[in-house]
Design a protein around this motif. Structure first.
Motif, PDB file in Angstrom:
ATOM      1  N   TYR A 127      -4.530  14.194  -3.970  1.00 33.94           N
ATOM      2  CA  TYR A 127      -5.608  13.289  -4.350  1.00 33.94           C
ATOM      3  C   TYR A 127      -5.063  11.970  -4.886  1.00 33.94           C
ATOM      4  N   THR A 128      -4.058  12.064  -5.766  1.00 34.43           N
ATOM      5  CA  THR A 128      -3.497  10.851  -6.373  1.00 34.43           C
ATOM      6  C   THR A 128      -2.803   9.979  -5.338  1.00 34.43           C
ATOM      7  N   TYR A 129      -1.869  10.568  -4.595  1.00 34.58           N
ATOM      8  CA  TYR A 129      -1.115   9.785  -3.614  1.00 34.58           C
ATOM      9  C   TYR A 129      -1.973   9.400  -2.407  1.00 34.58           C
ATOM     10  N   GLY A 130      -2.953  10.251  -2.088  1.00 33.79           N
ATOM     11  CA  GLY A 130      -3.858   9.921  -1.000  1.00 33.79           C
ATOM     12  C   GLY A 130      -4.676   8.678  -1.322  1.00 33.79           C
ATOM     13  N   THR A 131      -5.156   8.588  -2.549  1.00 33.60           N
ATOM     14  CA  THR A 131      -5.946   7.439  -2.974  1.00 33.60           C
ATOM     15  C   THR A 131      -5.126   6.151  -2.914  1.00 33.60           C
ATOM     16  N   TRP A 132      -3.907   6.200  -3.453  1.00 34.32           N
ATOM     17  CA  TRP A 132      -3.037   5.025  -3.418  1.00 34.32           C
ATOM     18  C   TRP A 132      -2.627   4.687  -1.988  1.00 34.32           C
ATOM     19  N   GLY A 133      -2.406   5.725  -1.180  1.00 33.40           N
ATOM     20  CA  GLY A 133      -2.056   5.508   0.222  1.00 33.40           C
ATOM     21  C   GLY A 133      -3.181   4.840   0.979  1.00 33.40           C
ATOM     22  N   LEU A 134      -4.420   5.253   0.702  1.00 34.73           N
ATOM     23  CA  LEU A 134      -5.577   4.659   1.362  1.00 34.73           C
ATOM     24  C   LEU A 134      -5.709   3.184   1.004  1.00 34.73           C
ATOM     25  N   LEU A 135      -5.530   2.871  -0.275  1.00 31.85           N
ATOM     26  CA  LEU A 135      -5.597   1.476  -0.706  1.00 31.85           C
ATOM     27  C   LEU A 135      -4.514   0.645  -0.025  1.00 31.85           C
ATOM     28  N   LEU A 136      -3.327   1.220   0.113  1.00 29.90           N
ATOM     29  CA  LEU A 136      -2.228   0.516   0.780  1.00 29.90           C
ATOM     30  C   LEU A 136      -2.569   0.251   2.247  1.00 29.90           C
ATOM     31  N   ILE A 137      -3.122   1.255   2.915  1.00 30.96           N
ATOM     32  CA  ILE A 137      -3.507   1.104   4.316  1.00 30.96           C
ATOM     33  C   ILE A 137      -4.556   0.000   4.473  1.00 30.96           C
ATOM     34  N   ILE A 138      -5.535  -0.019   3.563  1.00 31.89           N
ATOM     35  CA  ILE A 138      -6.580  -1.040   3.608  1.00 31.89           C
ATOM     36  C   ILE A 138      -5.987  -2.432   3.435  1.00 31.89           C
ATOM     37  N   LEU A 139      -5.079  -2.574   2.474  1.00 35.74           N
ATOM     38  CA  LEU A 139      -4.448  -3.869   2.225  1.00 35.74           C
ATOM     39  C   LEU A 139      -3.647  -4.336   3.437  1.00 35.74           C
ATOM     40  N   ILE A 140      -2.929  -3.413   4.065  1.00 41.62           N
ATOM     41  CA  ILE A 140      -2.137  -3.762   5.252  1.00 41.62           C
ATOM     42  C   ILE A 140      -3.047  -4.209   6.385  1.00 41.62           C
ATOM     43  N   GLN A 141      -4.133  -3.469   6.615  1.00 42.57           N
ATOM     44  CA  GLN A 141      -5.026  -3.811   7.726  1.00 42.57           C
ATOM     45  C   GLN A 141      -5.772  -5.117   7.486  1.00 42.57           C
ATOM     46  N   VAL A 142      -6.114  -5.374   6.229  1.00 41.29           N
ATOM     47  CA  VAL A 142      -6.848  -6.592   5.912  1.00 41.29           C
ATOM     48  C   VAL A 142      -5.964  -7.824   6.037  1.00 41.29           C
ATOM     49  N   THR A 202      -2.888  -8.067   7.721  1.00 46.70           N
ATOM     50  CA  THR A 202      -2.039  -8.157   8.910  1.00 46.70           C
ATOM     51  C   THR A 202      -2.859  -7.778  10.136  1.00 46.70           C
ATOM     52  N   LYS A 203      -2.252  -7.828  11.285  1.00 47.80           N
ATOM     53  CA  LYS A 203      -2.909  -7.414  12.525  1.00 47.80           C
ATOM     54  C   LYS A 203      -2.601  -5.959  12.867  1.00 47.80           C
ATOM     55  N   ILE A 204      -1.916  -5.271  11.956  1.00 44.88           N
ATOM     56  CA  ILE A 204      -1.560  -3.874  12.187  1.00 44.88           C
ATOM     57  C   ILE A 204      -2.773  -2.986  11.942  1.00 44.88           C
ATOM     58  N   GLN A 205      -3.164  -2.207  12.925  1.00 45.96           N
ATOM     59  CA  GLN A 205      -4.302  -1.303  12.816  1.00 45.96           C
ATOM     60  C   GLN A 205      -3.798   0.132  12.659  1.00 45.96           C
ATOM     61  N   ILE A 206      -3.694   0.575  11.411  1.00 44.45           N
ATOM     62  CA  ILE A 206      -3.206   1.930  11.132  1.00 44.45           C
ATOM     63  C   ILE A 206      -4.308   2.953  11.402  1.00 44.45           C
TER      64      ILE A 206
END
Length: 214
Positions: free
Chosen positions: A172-187, A189-193
């Motif tokens: 739950y903890t790392y998943g939440t931080w991982g999701l935020l990281l994925i969102i930041l990367i997609q917003v 950059t042009k990388i679509q994870i």
């Protein structure tokens, strides 16, 4: 990151409606399954102020991703804890899918009105309804991602919480931080994870074909 004021003006009503319906669906399902927590907290309402999370809403405005205020429920009040927790979790995304399809039905109804879709105003209204449907299809797919704290993760975390609480906490903890990281990367950059956009496009095109938008 591009802040599009025109997009915001057109899309905000659909986002607010989608988040409100989503959280109401969670609350109503929990209520019907025997838990009164959401009802007692005033979440069985269409008032968006009861469901909007300030930080999550700001992120939606500036980044295109965010969240509403989670609906609380007490698993001890459920007859079948694991099954009912999953049903409560899935109710939100399913409500967004239903809302999206309803919006397309409304657009289709306007489309067949005599001369309506030949006018500039008519075309604008139809396109607006379709865009609102797209947003809610987006909420449907986004919330089904099996990463905590999104609804899709409850399919397995409801069992993990019981069988291995320590692992559940880590996921739950790392998943939440991982999701935020994925969102930041997609917003930024042009990388679509997360392949959300192709899924949204596919389901929208399928429903439009199904409803005979010709």
């Amino acid at each position: 990151m591009n802040f599009d004021l025109f997009w915001l003006f057109r899309s905000l009503p659909a986002v607010i409606l989608g988040l409100t319906i989503h959280e109401l669906a969670h609350a109503y399902t929990a209520f019907k399954l025997g838990d009164m927590t959401a009802k007692n907290e005033g979440r069985l309402t269409l008032n968006p102020l009861k469901h909007i999370d300030p930080l999550g809403f700001i992120l939606i405005v500036i980044a295109g991703f965010g969240w509403a205020k989670p609906v609380s429920f007490n698993p001890e009040h459920l007859k079948n804890k694991h099954r009912d927790e999953i049903l409560i979790s899935l109710a939100g995304p399913i409500s967004n899918f239903a809302l999206a399809f309803f919006l397309l039905l409304c657009a289709r109804g306007l489309f067949v009105l005599p001369y309506f879709h030949y006018t500039a105003t008519g075309i604008e209204i139809i396109n607006l309804l379709v865009s609102w449907a797209v947003i809610n299809f987006g909420l449907f797919f986004f919330n089904l991602i099996p990463i905590p704290p999104l609804d899709g993760s409850h399919i397995y975390t409801t069992f993990l919480q019981k069988t291995n609480p320590r692992l559940f906490q880590l996921v739950y903890t790392y998943g939440t931080w991982g999701l935020l990281l994925i969102i930041l990367i997609q917003v930024n950059t042009k990388i679509q994870i997360l392949p959300i956009m192709p899924l949204i496009k596919a389901i929208t095109n399928y429903c439009i074909t199904l409803l005979h938008f010709t």
